[in-house]
Design a protein around this motif. Structure first.
Motif, PDB file in Angstrom:
ATOM      1  N   THR A 101    -140.493  72.992  19.943  1.00 39.65           N
ATOM      2  CA  THR A 101    -139.603  74.136  20.190  1.00 39.65           C
ATOM      3  C   THR A 101    -138.938  74.021  21.554  1.00 39.65           C
ATOM      4  OG1 THR A 101    -141.088  75.518  18.861  1.00 39.65           O
ATOM      5  CG2 THR A 101    -139.492  76.665  20.255  1.00 39.65           C
ATOM      6  N   GLY A 104    -135.454  72.381  22.250  1.00 32.62           N
ATOM      7  CA  GLY A 104    -134.242  73.127  21.940  1.00 32.62           C
ATOM      8  C   GLY A 104    -133.492  73.587  23.173  1.00 32.62           C
ATOM      9  N   TYR A 316    -129.179  68.160  16.981  1.00 29.87           N
ATOM     10  CA  TYR A 316    -129.725  69.362  16.335  1.00 29.87           C
ATOM     11  C   TYR A 316    -130.386  69.044  14.993  1.00 29.87           C
ATOM     12  CZ  TYR A 316    -130.114  73.655  13.723  1.00 29.87           C
ATOM     13  OH  TYR A 316    -130.602  74.670  12.950  1.00 29.87           O
ATOM     14  N   TRP A 319    -133.719  67.101  15.623  1.00 21.44           N
ATOM     15  CA  TRP A 319    -134.744  67.924  16.263  1.00 21.44           C
ATOM     16  C   TRP A 319    -135.251  69.036  15.349  1.00 21.44           C
ATOM     17  CZ3 TRP A 319    -133.618  73.161  17.481  1.00 21.44           C
ATOM     18  CH2 TRP A 319    -134.670  73.859  18.081  1.00 21.44           C
ATOM     19  N   SER A 320    -134.341  69.743  14.683  1.00 23.46           N
ATOM     20  CA  SER A 320    -134.740  70.905  13.876  1.00 23.46           C
ATOM     21  C   SER A 320    -135.652  70.499  12.722  1.00 23.46           C
ATOM     22  CB  SER A 320    -133.514  71.651  13.352  1.00 23.46           C
ATOM     23  OG  SER A 320    -132.726  70.825  12.518  1.00 23.46           O
ATOM     24  N   CYS A 323    -139.016  70.027  14.341  1.00 22.22           N
ATOM     25  CA  CYS A 323    -139.546  71.284  14.878  1.00 22.22           C
ATOM     26  C   CYS A 323    -140.012  72.234  13.778  1.00 22.22           C
ATOM     27  CB  CYS A 323    -138.483  71.950  15.748  1.00 22.22           C
ATOM     28  SG  CYS A 323    -139.111  73.311  16.751  1.00 22.22           S
ATOM     29  N   ASN A 324    -139.270  72.298  12.681  1.00 20.83           N
ATOM     30  CA  ASN A 324    -139.626  73.215  11.594  1.00 20.83           C
ATOM     31  C   ASN A 324    -140.958  72.880  10.949  1.00 20.83           C
ATOM     32  OD1 ASN A 324    -137.441  74.920  11.805  1.00 20.83           O
ATOM     33  ND2 ASN A 324    -136.226  73.884  10.242  1.00 20.83           N
ATOM     34  N   CYS A 330    -138.308  77.708  13.702  1.00 23.97           N
ATOM     35  CA  CYS A 330    -137.722  77.029  14.859  1.00 23.97           C
ATOM     36  C   CYS A 330    -136.197  76.971  14.797  1.00 23.97           C
ATOM     37  CB  CYS A 330    -138.303  75.621  14.973  1.00 23.97           C
ATOM     38  SG  CYS A 330    -137.760  74.725  16.445  1.00 23.97           S
ATOM     39  N   ALA A 331    -135.653  76.416  13.718  1.00 24.32           N
ATOM     40  CA  ALA A 331    -134.203  76.242  13.607  1.00 24.32           C
ATOM     41  C   ALA A 331    -133.476  77.579  13.602  1.00 24.32           C
ATOM     42  CB  ALA A 331    -133.872  75.446  12.348  1.00 24.32           C
ATOM     43  N   TRP A 334    -133.399  79.115  17.058  1.00 28.89           N
ATOM     44  CA  TRP A 334    -132.438  78.412  17.915  1.00 28.89           C
ATOM     45  C   TRP A 334    -131.008  78.833  17.588  1.00 28.89           C
ATOM     46  CZ3 TRP A 334    -128.286  75.136  17.705  1.00 28.89           C
ATOM     47  CH2 TRP A 334    -127.973  74.429  18.883  1.00 28.89           C
ATOM     48  N   LYS A 335    -130.703  78.874  16.297  1.00 23.01           N
ATOM     49  CA  LYS A 335    -129.340  79.247  15.895  1.00 23.01           C
ATOM     50  C   LYS A 335    -129.018  80.684  16.293  1.00 23.01           C
ATOM     51  CE  LYS A 335    -129.493  77.683  11.551  1.00 23.01           C
ATOM     52  NZ  LYS A 335    -129.011  77.308  10.202  1.00 23.01           N
TER      53      LYS A 335
END
Length: 344
Positions: A101, A104, A316, A319-320, A323-324, A330-331, A334-335
C-alpha cells in the motif's frame, strides 16, 4: 465515611494524573543512513537531538542512523511492530515490500516535481497511516522527500530510450518494471553498493537524487545525467502505537506539531538541495556539494510523455495487482485519493 473515602480516592487520582503525564518517555529512534547525506545530517539528526526542548516534552531520545544499527532498511516496519525501536525514519520504497500500500505514494511518473509530490503525500498519507496502524501497530507522523530521482550513466545517452540494453540500478519493483518497459535491465542494489557497482561495471546506470549522488560520489564513476524525475523518493516517520499512547492527548498534539514543522522544513530544504546539487554535478556554481563535470542530457518531450503515460500503463496496473492481493481495497482507496489527478 464513604464520602471521605471517595474524596480521598478522587484527590489521589487528580494528584497522580500530572505525575503520570510527566513520566519520562524513552524514544529509541532509527534515522536515515549516514550515507544519504545532508537531510539526515542537517535536519533530521539535529531535530531529534533537540526534540525534548523544542517540543517541551518529557523525553529521553536515543537517535541512531540506520547504518550504525545493523538493521536493514527493508526490516524497518518489522522493527517498529516488534517494539525493538520506538520511532523509525521509514524508507518508503524499501519497506513497501512488507506493505505494498505504501508504494502508492510514489509510483513511477506520479510525482515528477515537488509540487505534485507534496499534493500526492498530503492526499494519500491518511490511507497509508490507516494501513500501518492496522498491520504494524505504527502511526505515521509525516512524509517527506529526498527529491526527484534522476538517471546517472557511465555511457553516453541522449534520451531515456538510450537505456535500452543497459543495466540500471533500481530500488523498488515499480521502478524495475518501468525500466524494463523502456528496454533497460533493472538491477536491484542497496544505495551503499552503487558506487562500487558502477565503477566495476556491475551496472551501467543508476537512479537516485542529485544530492545523494553527489554526497556518495557517483559523478566520479559516471559521465551523463538525465534530470527526469522518475519518483520523489518519499520517506516518513513512524512511531510504535504503544509508545504513542504513553503520551497524553496534549503531549501527542505537541509531538505531532513538532513533526509537522520538521516535515515542512525538509520539503523546502530538499528542493534547495536538489537545485544546488544539479548545478554541482554538471560543473555550475553551487554551495552545498562537490563540483563535478557530468554531461547534462536535455529532457525531451518524448521522455516526458513516456514518464506521464507510465503511471496509467505500467506503474499503477503493476502495483495495484500486487497490492490488492494483500489489501483488497488497495486500488480503490488509491483511485479515490489520487485517481482523478492521473485520469483514472
Amino acid at each position: 465515611m464513604k464520602k471521605t473515602l471517595l474524596a480521598a480516592v478522587l484527590g489521589a487520582s487528580v494528584l497522580a494524573a500530572p505525575a503520570m503525564a510527566e513520566d519520562v518517555v524513552k524514544l529509541r529512534v532509527v534515522g536515515q543512513p549516514l550515507a544519504t547525506g545532508l537531510i539526515q545530517k542537517n535536519k533530521e539528526q539535529p531535530f531529534f537531538e533537540t526534540l525534548q526542548e523544542t517540543a517541551g516534552l518529557p523525553l529521553e531520545v536515543n537517535y541512531k542512523p540506520l547504518d550504525t544499527t545493523g538493521i536493514k532498511d527493508v526490516e524497518e516496519l518489522r522493527v517498529l511492530k516488534s517494539g525493538m525501536f520506538d520511532l523509525v525514519s521509514l524508507r518508503m520504497s524499501q519497506v513497501s515490500r512488507d506493505e505494498p500500500t505504501i508504494l502508492g505514494l510514489d509510483l513511477v511518473g506520479l510525482s515528477p516535481d515537488y509540487k505534485s509530490g507534496r499534493e500526492v503525500a498530503d492526499k494519500y498519507s491518511e490511507v497509508v497511516d490507516k494501513r500501518l496502524q492496522e498491520r504494524f501497530n505504527t502511526k505515521l507522523l509525516g512524509v517527506w522527500p529526498f527529491g526527484p530521482q534522476v538517471l546517472f550513466c557511465k555511457h553516453p545517452i541522449a534520451s531515456l530510450s538510450d537505456v535500452k540494453g543497459l543495466k540500471v540500478r533500481v530500488y523498488d519493483q515499480n521502478l524495475a518494471q518501468f525500466v524494463e518497459s523502456v528496454g533497460g535491465i533493472p538491477v536491484p542494489l542497496g544505495f551503499g553498493d552503487v558506487h562500487q557497482s558502477l565503477a566495476l561495471g556491475v551496472v551501467d546506470c543508476a537512479i537516485t537524487g542529485p544530492s545523494s549522488a553527489n554526497s556518495a560520489g557517483w559523478p566520479e564513476v559516471t559521465t551523463h545525467v538525465l534530470p527526469l524525475g522518475f519518483q520523489m523518493a518519499l520517506n516518513g516517520y513512524g512511531i510504535n502505537l504503544k509508545t504513542w499512547n504513553k503520551f497524553t492527548p496534549e503531549q501527542q498534539e505537541k509531538l505531532q506539531g513538532a513533526f509537522d514543522e520538521l516535515v515542512d522544513d525538509i520539503w523546502a530544504y530538499s528542493e534547495e538541495l536538489f537545485e544546488d546539487a544539479k548545478n554541482c554535478n554538471v560543473g555550475r556554481e553551487c554551495k552545498t556539494g562537490t563540483q563535478f563535470d557530468l554531461t547534462e542530457v536535455q529532457v525531451t518531450d518524448e521522455d516526458l510523455a513516456i514518464l506521464r503515460n507510465g503511471v496509467r500503463e505500467i506503474s499503477y496496473p503493476t502495483w495495484s495487482e500486487v497490492c490488492n492481493k494483500t489489501n483488497p481495497s488497495c486500488a480503490e482507496d488509491w483511485k479515490a485519493a489520487l485517481g482523478e489527478s492521473v485520469g483514472l
